[in-house]
Write an enzyme that holds these catalytic residues in place. Structure first.
Site, PDB file in Angstrom:
ATOM      1  N   GLY A  11      -7.690   4.727  -9.096  1.00  0.00           N
ATOM      2  CA  GLY A  11      -7.648   6.179  -8.947  1.00  0.00           C
ATOM      3  C   GLY A  11      -8.779   6.806  -8.151  1.00  0.00           C
ATOM      4  O   GLY A  11      -9.112   7.975  -8.353  1.00  0.00           O
ATOM      5  N   ARG A  90       5.108   1.536  -7.330  1.00  0.00           N
ATOM      6  CA  ARG A  90       6.560   1.449  -7.508  1.00  0.00           C
ATOM      7  C   ARG A  90       7.264   2.141  -6.343  1.00  0.00           C
ATOM      8  O   ARG A  90       6.789   3.166  -5.864  1.00  0.00           O
ATOM      9  CB  ARG A  90       6.986   2.157  -8.811  1.00  0.00           C
ATOM     10  CG  ARG A  90       6.440   1.535 -10.076  1.00  0.00           C
ATOM     11  CD  ARG A  90       6.796   2.407 -11.272  1.00  0.00           C
ATOM     12  NE  ARG A  90       8.219   2.510 -11.486  1.00  0.00           N
ATOM     13  CZ  ARG A  90       8.936   1.652 -12.210  1.00  0.00           C
ATOM     14  NH1 ARG A  90       8.365   0.648 -12.811  1.00  0.00           N
ATOM     15  NH2 ARG A  90      10.233   1.813 -12.343  1.00  0.00           N
ATOM     16  N   LEU A  92      10.158   4.495  -4.969  1.00  0.00           N
ATOM     17  CA  LEU A  92      10.870   5.614  -5.590  1.00  0.00           C
ATOM     18  C   LEU A  92      12.359   5.539  -5.277  1.00  0.00           C
ATOM     19  O   LEU A  92      12.759   5.172  -4.171  1.00  0.00           O
ATOM     20  CB  LEU A  92      10.302   6.944  -5.096  1.00  0.00           C
ATOM     21  CG  LEU A  92       8.801   7.163  -5.246  1.00  0.00           C
ATOM     22  CD1 LEU A  92       8.463   8.618  -4.940  1.00  0.00           C
ATOM     23  CD2 LEU A  92       8.296   6.785  -6.623  1.00  0.00           C
ATOM     24  N   HIS A 108      -1.676   4.893   2.655  1.00  0.00           N
ATOM     25  CA  HIS A 108      -1.556   3.439   2.809  1.00  0.00           C
ATOM     26  C   HIS A 108      -2.738   2.920   3.634  1.00  0.00           C
ATOM     27  O   HIS A 108      -3.102   3.534   4.654  1.00  0.00           O
ATOM     28  CB  HIS A 108      -0.228   3.114   3.515  1.00  0.00           C
ATOM     29  CG  HIS A 108       0.003   1.650   3.651  1.00  0.00           C
ATOM     30  ND1 HIS A 108       0.411   0.870   2.594  1.00  0.00           N
ATOM     31  CD2 HIS A 108      -0.166   0.805   4.702  1.00  0.00           C
ATOM     32  CE1 HIS A 108       0.502  -0.389   2.994  1.00  0.00           C
ATOM     33  NE2 HIS A 108       0.156  -0.452   4.261  1.00  0.00           N
TER      34      HIS A 108
HETATM   35  C1  GRF Z   1      -5.477   2.826  -1.688  1.00  0.00           C
HETATM   36  O1  GRF Z   1      -6.124   1.922  -0.856  1.00  0.00           O
HETATM   37  C2  GRF Z   1      -4.218   3.318  -1.060  1.00  0.00           C
HETATM   38  O2  GRF Z   1      -4.249   3.232   0.334  1.00  0.00           O
HETATM   39  C3  GRF Z   1      -3.170   2.380  -1.602  1.00  0.00           C
HETATM   40  O3  GRF Z   1      -3.588   2.055  -2.892  1.00  0.00           O
HETATM   41  C4  GRF Z   1      -4.993   2.174  -2.980  1.00  0.00           C
HETATM   42  C5  GRF Z   1      -5.280   2.994  -4.191  1.00  0.00           C
HETATM   43  O4  GRF Z   1      -6.649   3.022  -4.486  1.00  0.00           O
HETATM   44  N1  GRF Z   1      -1.869   3.008  -1.576  1.00  0.00           N
HETATM   45  P1  GRF Z   1      -7.180   3.993  -5.611  1.00  0.00           P
HETATM   46  O5  GRF Z   1      -6.444   3.637  -6.897  1.00  0.00           O
HETATM   47  O6  GRF Z   1      -6.911   5.397  -5.163  1.00  0.00           O
HETATM   48  O7  GRF Z   1      -8.649   3.699  -5.720  1.00  0.00           O
END
Ligand code: GRF
Length: 201
Positions: A11, A90, A92, A108
């Site tokens: 998070g 997940r 959607l 991402h």
């Molecule tokens: C991030 O690197 C994001 O790009 C990917 O998942 C990771 C989540 O990291 N979708 P966090 O839980 O926000 O630290």
């Protein structure tokens, strides 16, 4: 604007959004954080800030669609207008995507459409790319295939490990994601067919 964040893990992006709300860089309020993992640290981050934290257990539902219907109904109950995926692991269902068309964002850790799916950072290193980065995009039914909103590049060095590259990308993510959210709130994102145009004025 009522915002919801969906997260499965650590998070750090959720934290960046919460911080941006606090510092008024985002004119909205995170009304609920939802996770599919009971022990997600993201839930703890929400509780620490007095934000409602909801664990919805996928094993209690017959499948993806039923699970997503529950999430959609929880979101609607709280009049959520923007759903922010932050490490939500997940896919959607089309029901969810249709209910919140161009109202679900994801981040991402690669320059899409390169290296979608799991391990974007590992894939980039394995490919020996010299530039990678991160992408904020709208969510559709595919895996990291929705219209791109913002991207930012980072250099990849020979000395990089997965951890060092991820760290560099995360630093950019934490700046880029709140900006994308605020652009939507301010009505600065316009769809032109499948293209998302950003009004920076
Ligand atoms: C991030 O690197 C994001 O790009 C990917 O998942 C990771 C989540 O990291 N979708 P966090 O839980 O926000 O630290």
């Amino acid at each position: 604007m009522h915002l919801a964040v969906l997260a499965s893990g650590y998070g750090s992006n959720l934290q960046a959004i919460i911080n941006a709300v606090q510092s008024r860089e985002i004119d909205g309020r995170v009304v609920v954080v939802i996770s599919d993992q009971s022990d997600a640290f993201a839930l703890q981050r929400a509780r620490n800030k007095g934000i409602e934290a909801l664990f919805i257990d996928p094993s209690l539902f017959s499948g993806r669609e039923a699970y997503d219907r529950e999430i959609v109904s929880q979101l609607q109950r709280r009049e959520v207008e923007l759903v922010i995926l932050a490490g939500f692991m997940r896919l959607l269902s089309s029901h969810f995507v249709k209910e919140f068309k161009y109202r679900i964002m994801n981040i991402h850790p690669s320059l899409l459409p390169a290296f979608p799916g799991l391990d974007g950072v590992k894939q980039a290193l394995a490919y020996s790319v010299k530039v990678s980065g991160c992408t904020v995009h709208f969510v559709d039914e595919g895996l990291d295939t929705g219209p791109i909103i913002l991207q930012e590049a980072v250099n990849v060095y020979d000395s990089d490990t997965e951890d060092s590259l991820l760290l560099r990308i995360h630093t950019v993510e934490h700046r880029l994601y709140p900006r994308a959210v605020q652009l939507l709130i301010k009505g600065k994102l316009k769809m032109d067919g499948r293209r998302c145009l950003v009004d920076e004025s």
